[in-house]
Motif scaffolding. Structure first.
Motif, PDB file in Angstrom:
ATOM      1  N   TRP A   1      -7.573   8.707  -0.361  1.00 16.60           N
ATOM      2  CA  TRP A   1      -7.538   7.228   0.445  1.00 16.60           C
ATOM      3  C   TRP A   1      -8.367   6.134   0.030  1.00 16.60           C
ATOM      4  O   TRP A   1      -7.828   4.825   0.251  1.00 16.60           O
ATOM      5  CB  TRP A   1      -8.296   7.743   2.031  1.00 16.60           C
ATOM      6  CG  TRP A   1      -7.398   8.620   2.827  1.00 16.60           C
ATOM      7  CD1 TRP A   1      -7.280  10.008   2.976  1.00 16.60           C
ATOM      8  CD2 TRP A   1      -6.081   8.342   3.455  1.00 16.60           C
ATOM      9  NE1 TRP A   1      -6.733  10.743   3.537  1.00 16.60           N
ATOM     10  CE2 TRP A   1      -5.384   9.593   3.917  1.00 16.60           C
ATOM     11  CE3 TRP A   1      -5.467   7.285   3.588  1.00 16.60           C
ATOM     12  CZ2 TRP A   1      -4.517   9.645   4.768  1.00 16.60           C
ATOM     13  CZ3 TRP A   1      -4.040   7.460   4.251  1.00 16.60           C
ATOM     14  CH2 TRP A   1      -3.719   8.429   4.702  1.00 16.60           C
TER      15      TRP A   1
ATOM     16  N   LYS B   1       2.213   1.620  -3.302  1.00 17.85           N
ATOM     17  CA  LYS B   1       1.287   2.183  -4.479  1.00 17.85           C
ATOM     18  C   LYS B   1       1.008   3.689  -4.089  1.00 17.85           C
ATOM     19  O   LYS B   1       0.633   4.441  -5.333  1.00 17.85           O
ATOM     20  CB  LYS B   1      -0.084   1.485  -4.269  1.00 17.85           C
ATOM     21  CG  LYS B   1      -1.158   1.896  -4.937  1.00 17.85           C
ATOM     22  CD  LYS B   1      -2.641   1.106  -4.712  1.00 17.85           C
ATOM     23  CE  LYS B   1      -3.756   1.484  -5.595  1.00 17.85           C
ATOM     24  NZ  LYS B   1      -5.084   0.748  -5.220  1.00 17.85           N
ATOM     25  N   LEU B   2       1.019   4.230  -2.947  1.00 17.90           N
ATOM     26  CA  LEU B   2       0.582   5.458  -2.570  1.00 17.90           C
ATOM     27  C   LEU B   2       2.216   6.412  -3.054  1.00 17.90           C
ATOM     28  O   LEU B   2       1.734   7.537  -3.594  1.00 17.90           O
ATOM     29  CB  LEU B   2       0.437   5.455  -1.122  1.00 17.90           C
ATOM     30  CG  LEU B   2       0.591   7.171  -0.463  1.00 17.90           C
ATOM     31  CD1 LEU B   2      -0.613   7.709  -1.164  1.00 17.90           C
ATOM     32  CD2 LEU B   2       0.469   6.882   1.144  1.00 17.90           C
TER      33      LEU B   2
ATOM     34  N   SER C   1       2.524   7.667  -9.610  1.00 15.76           N
ATOM     35  CA  SER C   1       1.437   6.946  -8.459  1.00 15.76           C
ATOM     36  C   SER C   1      -0.084   7.794  -8.973  1.00 15.76           C
ATOM     37  O   SER C   1      -0.150   9.001  -9.044  1.00 15.76           O
ATOM     38  CB  SER C   1       1.606   7.180  -7.019  1.00 15.76           C
ATOM     39  OG  SER C   1       0.487   6.817  -6.542  1.00 15.76           O
ATOM     40  N   LYS C   2      -0.932   6.949  -9.067  1.00 18.48           N
ATOM     41  CA  LYS C   2      -2.105   7.387  -9.579  1.00 18.48           C
ATOM     42  C   LYS C   2      -3.375   7.505  -8.447  1.00 18.48           C
ATOM     43  O   LYS C   2      -4.302   7.927  -8.558  1.00 18.48           O
ATOM     44  CB  LYS C   2      -3.023   6.248 -10.450  1.00 18.48           C
ATOM     45  CG  LYS C   2      -2.256   5.995 -11.666  1.00 18.48           C
ATOM     46  CD  LYS C   2      -1.752   7.161 -12.606  1.00 18.48           C
ATOM     47  CE  LYS C   2      -0.980   6.751 -13.752  1.00 18.48           C
ATOM     48  NZ  LYS C   2      -0.633   7.852 -14.478  1.00 18.48           N
ATOM     49  N   VAL C   3      -2.677   7.210  -7.179  1.00 18.35           N
ATOM     50  CA  VAL C   3      -3.482   7.538  -5.926  1.00 18.35           C
ATOM     51  C   VAL C   3      -3.651   8.985  -5.766  1.00 18.35           C
ATOM     52  O   VAL C   3      -2.889   9.570  -5.538  1.00 18.35           O
ATOM     53  CB  VAL C   3      -2.771   6.696  -4.633  1.00 18.35           C
ATOM     54  CG1 VAL C   3      -3.281   7.181  -3.301  1.00 18.35           C
ATOM     55  CG2 VAL C   3      -2.711   5.463  -4.719  1.00 18.35           C
ATOM     56  N   GLU C   4      -4.766   9.380  -5.275  1.00 19.23           N
ATOM     57  CA  GLU C   4      -5.132  10.790  -5.226  1.00 19.23           C
ATOM     58  C   GLU C   4      -5.880  10.848  -3.782  1.00 19.23           C
ATOM     59  O   GLU C   4      -5.947  11.682  -3.101  1.00 19.23           O
ATOM     60  CB  GLU C   4      -6.030  11.141  -6.252  1.00 19.23           C
ATOM     61  CG  GLU C   4      -5.089  11.767  -7.599  1.00 19.23           C
ATOM     62  CD  GLU C   4      -5.809  12.199  -8.657  1.00 19.23           C
ATOM     63  OE1 GLU C   4      -7.149  12.548  -8.360  1.00 19.23           O
ATOM     64  OE2 GLU C   4      -5.335  12.358  -9.837  1.00 19.23           O
TER      65      GLU C   4
ATOM     66  N   ASP D   1      -8.532   5.268  -2.945  1.00 15.32           N
ATOM     67  CA  ASP D   1      -7.555   4.653  -4.026  1.00 15.32           C
ATOM     68  C   ASP D   1      -6.655   3.672  -3.367  1.00 15.32           C
ATOM     69  O   ASP D   1      -6.181   2.566  -3.997  1.00 15.32           O
ATOM     70  CB  ASP D   1      -6.857   5.691  -4.730  1.00 15.32           C
ATOM     71  CG  ASP D   1      -7.649   6.771  -5.597  1.00 15.32           C
ATOM     72  OD1 ASP D   1      -8.952   6.154  -5.932  1.00 15.32           O
ATOM     73  OD2 ASP D   1      -7.276   7.821  -5.578  1.00 15.32           O
ATOM     74  N   ILE D   2      -6.507   3.824  -2.106  1.00 16.57           N
ATOM     75  CA  ILE D   2      -5.443   2.791  -1.480  1.00 16.57           C
ATOM     76  C   ILE D   2      -6.370   1.571  -0.903  1.00 16.57           C
ATOM     77  O   ILE D   2      -6.086   0.500  -1.034  1.00 16.57           O
ATOM     78  CB  ILE D   2      -4.908   3.480  -0.228  1.00 16.57           C
ATOM     79  CG1 ILE D   2      -4.227   4.824  -0.668  1.00 16.57           C
ATOM     80  CG2 ILE D   2      -3.717   2.528   0.306  1.00 16.57           C
ATOM     81  CD1 ILE D   2      -3.444   5.639   0.290  1.00 16.57           C
TER      82      ILE D   2
ATOM     83  N   GLN E   1       0.723  -1.252   0.198  1.00 15.40           N
ATOM     84  CA  GLN E   1      -0.156   0.013  -0.085  1.00 15.40           C
ATOM     85  C   GLN E   1       0.914   1.140  -0.030  1.00 15.40           C
ATOM     86  O   GLN E   1       0.736   2.178  -0.837  1.00 15.40           O
ATOM     87  CB  GLN E   1      -0.864  -0.070   1.353  1.00 15.40           C
ATOM     88  CG  GLN E   1      -2.011  -1.044   1.079  1.00 15.40           C
ATOM     89  CD  GLN E   1      -2.730  -1.042   2.285  1.00 15.40           C
ATOM     90  OE1 GLN E   1      -2.373  -1.034   3.648  1.00 15.40           O
ATOM     91  NE2 GLN E   1      -4.182  -1.095   2.250  1.00 15.40           N
TER      92      GLN E   1
END
Length: 317
Positions: free
Chosen positions: A153, A142-143, A148-151, A155-156, A139
């Motif tokens: 919470w 990924k963040l 990273s495409k995480v924008e 998304d995680i 995780q």
């Protein structure tokens, strides 16, 4: 202590020339008192800073003729100065890089790596965060990974809120950044760039403490000093257990893979100066007892003893 022992063996092999204790009687050692004088300039890691500053304060009490100044510009920033001979000692939260070593040697400086403690790199969220208790390395990767495409919470973890994540972390000159990107992201000094970066860990603390949807990472000591404002994130270790950062969990090896050794660097040439020899000798003795007072994990006694023996043998002419 699987992770500590593995790293400790490497650390010890790199610290052969560190032992100033065998020259203590010639240089004044810890008994120098008023006989020692001079100035010692130290820079580098903000993670190692609390230990070095505590050691410097105690050393100057016993040696009032020596002025020790400790600054922080990050491990990499500190190495830039140290390899040019602008400072005497560099605090480092990672080993010296090949290019830094080459630059030092080009300038007649032989790097001596001295382990001083272990740190628990700590991931934190805002105190009001009531949904994050633990995170896996996957995780975190990924963040923080590049591009990273995480924008948010969500998304995680789909069970977490659809709120934007605000990130805080060390700058690229930081050894903590290097360790995190290598260990968590498995990249060579690369991560996403859209985060608030600073070489000053106190700036990161303030950022996370002031933003409900924030997350950051830095050395364990800075969490301890601000645990009334921050919430530590448990890390799922190699055995699948969620473990919080603590001195006990670093010692028993369960806080992995975010436990790491931290160092100071000197050179044989600068260690010829009596005040520097005495300071490093003091660091390896009294300093090891100060480590836990400022929120780190001291070297195990067997490793410290073995290191001193290696040092003693290596400094014999």
């Amino acid at each position: 202590m699987k992770s500590l022992k593995a790293t400790g063996a490497v650390v010890l092999s790199l610290s052969l020339i560190v032992g100033c204790s065998s020259n203590a009687n010639q240089s004044g050692g810890n008994d120098g008192g008023d006989d020692l004088s001079g100035n010692i300039k130290i820079d580098g890691s903000s993670t190692v800073y609390p230990i070095t500053q505590a050691v410097a304060e105690e050393f100057m009490k016993e040696n009032p003729g020596v002025q020790v100044t400790v600054s922080t510009s990050g491990t990499g920033g500190g190495f830039e100065k140290w390899t040019q001979g602008e400072t005497d000692i560099n605090d480092a939260s990672r080993p010296i890089k090949d290019e830094e070593k080459e630059e030092a040697e080009k300038n007649g400086i032989e790097p001596v790596e001295i382990p001083v403690a272990y740190d628990a790199l700590t991931v934190v969220v805002n105190k009001e965060n009531d949904f994050v208790d633990k995170m896996t390395i996957e995780q975190l990767k990924k963040l923080w990974e590049p591009d990273s495409k995480v924008e948010t919470w969500k998304d995680i973890n789909p069970e977490w809120p659809d709120e934007p994540v605000k990130l805080y972390g060390p700058g690229t000159s930081s050894g903590t950044f290097d360790y995190f990107t290598e260990t968590v992201l498995e990249t060579d000094g690369k991560s996403r760039t859209d985060y608030t970066a600073s070489e000053d860990d106190n700036t990161l603390v303030q950022g996370v403490a002031g933003d409900k949807n924030s997350l950051g990472y830095f050395g364990f000591s800075y969490y301890l000093e601000n645990k009334d404002k921050l919430k530590p994130v448990k890390i799922v270790n190699d055995e699948g257990k969620a473990v919080e950062p603590s001195i006990e969990n670093v010692n028993n090896g369960s806080y992995n893979p975010l436990s790491r050794p931290i160092f100071i660097y000197a050179s044989p040439k600068v260690m010829e100066r009596p005040e520097v020899q005495a300071f490093i000798d003091f660091y390896l003795k009294t300093g090891n007892e100060l480590v836990e007072e400022v929120g780190y994990v001291k070297l195990p006694e067997d490793q410290l003893k073995e290191s001193k023996e290696i040092v003693k043998e290596a400094t014999k002419e």
